[in-house]
Design a protein around this motif. Structure first.
Motif, PDB file in Angstrom:
ATOM      1  N   LYS A 225       0.818  -1.221   0.000  1.00 43.53           N
ATOM      2  CA  LYS A 225       0.000   0.000   0.000  1.00 43.53           C
ATOM      3  C   LYS A 225       0.850   1.268   0.000  1.00 43.53           C
ATOM      4  O   LYS A 225       0.331   2.368  -0.151  1.00 43.53           O
ATOM      5  N   ASP A 226       2.166   1.108   0.205  1.00 43.54           N
ATOM      6  CA  ASP A 226       3.041   2.267   0.312  1.00 43.54           C
ATOM      7  C   ASP A 226       3.163   2.982  -1.048  1.00 43.54           C
ATOM      8  O   ASP A 226       3.438   2.349  -2.065  1.00 43.54           O
ATOM      9  N   ASN A 227       2.961   4.280  -1.050  1.00 42.98           N
ATOM     10  CA  ASN A 227       2.935   5.023  -2.311  1.00 42.98           C
ATOM     11  C   ASN A 227       4.225   4.900  -3.106  1.00 42.98           C
ATOM     12  O   ASN A 227       4.208   4.731  -4.312  1.00 42.98           O
ATOM     13  N   ARG A 228       5.347   5.013  -2.379  1.00 50.29           N
ATOM     14  CA  ARG A 228       6.636   4.941  -3.062  1.00 50.29           C
ATOM     15  C   ARG A 228       6.854   3.558  -3.686  1.00 50.29           C
ATOM     16  O   ARG A 228       7.308   3.443  -4.821  1.00 50.29           O
ATOM     17  N   ARG A 230       4.490   1.514  -4.543  1.00 48.79           N
ATOM     18  CA  ARG A 230       3.514   1.373  -5.634  1.00 48.79           C
ATOM     19  C   ARG A 230       4.025   2.034  -6.904  1.00 48.79           C
ATOM     20  O   ARG A 230       3.942   1.486  -7.985  1.00 48.79           O
ATOM     21  N   GLU A 231       4.596   3.201  -6.724  1.00 52.93           N
ATOM     22  CA  GLU A 231       5.060   3.949  -7.884  1.00 52.93           C
ATOM     23  C   GLU A 231       6.309   3.315  -8.511  1.00 52.93           C
ATOM     24  O   GLU A 231       6.376   3.088  -9.707  1.00 52.93           O
ATOM     25  N   THR A 237       0.532   4.440 -10.465  1.00 51.60           N
ATOM     26  CA  THR A 237       0.782   5.864 -10.228  1.00 51.60           C
ATOM     27  C   THR A 237      -0.468   6.565  -9.718  1.00 51.60           C
ATOM     28  O   THR A 237      -1.552   6.026  -9.793  1.00 51.60           O
TER      29      THR A 237
END
Ligand code: ATP
Length: 237
Positions: A225-228, A230-231, A237
């Motif tokens: 779930k971590d944005n970094r 994920r990206e 994105t």
């Protein structure tokens, strides 16, 4: 209880620093994954554990014993077994001969026989091809053979380097199911993977390496779930 620990490892090749202050822990019976881009230091981490690369600083601890600087055969004796990147089976040997090589350091012959049966049950495709030269197996079959060969050493800790590399998704799925099954029998696993989706789907805990350093770590369900993450690693994105 932690079965294996790397503490503040620094490792380099000449003046190329590959690992800087890298620490990780493998709790007994868990699947830990190490993610990171090409060149981040994932394979070097496995090589430090298997004794192929000697760290400049830092410690390798295994069940309370310090193994830093021990030779690969000493590490294998402790049942820490690496399944290398790109399979590296012996192409001119048969499937059976490759499997036997996995058990070369063992003296418990009766158990070796039993383990061979277990491996063949786990990989029916290998059972059908015992006399075939390993070099003529498909990529997926070679990966199965490489894992089977590692299992013939009766690992307590299994180090898997990119088991999905270059394989079709359906074979990868099969191999990951097998990795889960191996873990269920009590083997602790350190899984190095480029395929972060898959790795995070089977791991308990994950570490992300960037330029030889741990940039992030956490439960696999949380890192997903971590944005970094994920990206950079999941392409979301
Ligand atoms: P990949 O996913 O591409 O296999 P990795 O995360 O496993 O990458 P490593 O193979 O551990 O990365 O490499 C870490 C760094 O060390 C890289 O900069 C690499 O070029 C360097 N390196 C690795 N092996 C050697 C070597 N034998 N000699 C010199 N430099 C090396």
């Amino acid at each position: 209880m932690k079965v294996l620990k790397l503490e503040n490892i620094f490792a380099s090749y000449g003046n190329i620093e590959a690992l800087r202050n890298m620490s990780l822990e493998i709790p007994e019976g868990s699947i830990i994954t190490l993610l990171g881009a090409n060149g981040a230091g994932k394979t070097t981490t496995l090589k430090v554990i298997s004794g192929v690369v000697k760290p400049k600083f830092g410690k390798l601890m295994y069940q309370g014993e310090e193994l830093t600087g021990k030779s690969p055969d000493q590490i294998v004796k402790r049942k820490i077994i690496q399944c290398p990147e790109n399979r590296q089976v012996f192409p001119q040997l048969t499937v059976l001969e490759n499997l036997r090589i996995g058990s070369y350091a063992r003296r418990d012959r009766a158990m070796v026989k039993e383990d061979l049966q277990k491996v063949l049950e786990m990989f029916p495709r290998l059972k059908e091809r015992l006399a075939q030269f390993a070099g003529t197996l498909s990529g997926g079959e070679q990966q199965m053979l490489a894992i089977g060969r590692a299992l013939m050493a009766a690992p307590k800790v299994l180090l898997l380097d990119e088991p999905s590399l270059g394989l079709a998704p359906i074979i990868v799925k099969e191999i990951f199911e097998i990795i889960k099954n191996i873990n269920r029998t009590g083997t602790s696993i350190l899984l190095v993977e480029q395929n972060a989706h898959l790795a995070l789907s089977i791991a308990d805990y994950a570490y992300v390496l960037e330029n030889g350093q741990i940039a992030l770590s956490g439960k696999a369900t949380e890192l997903k779930k971590d944005n970094r993450v994920r990206e950079l690693y999941l392409g979301v994105t």
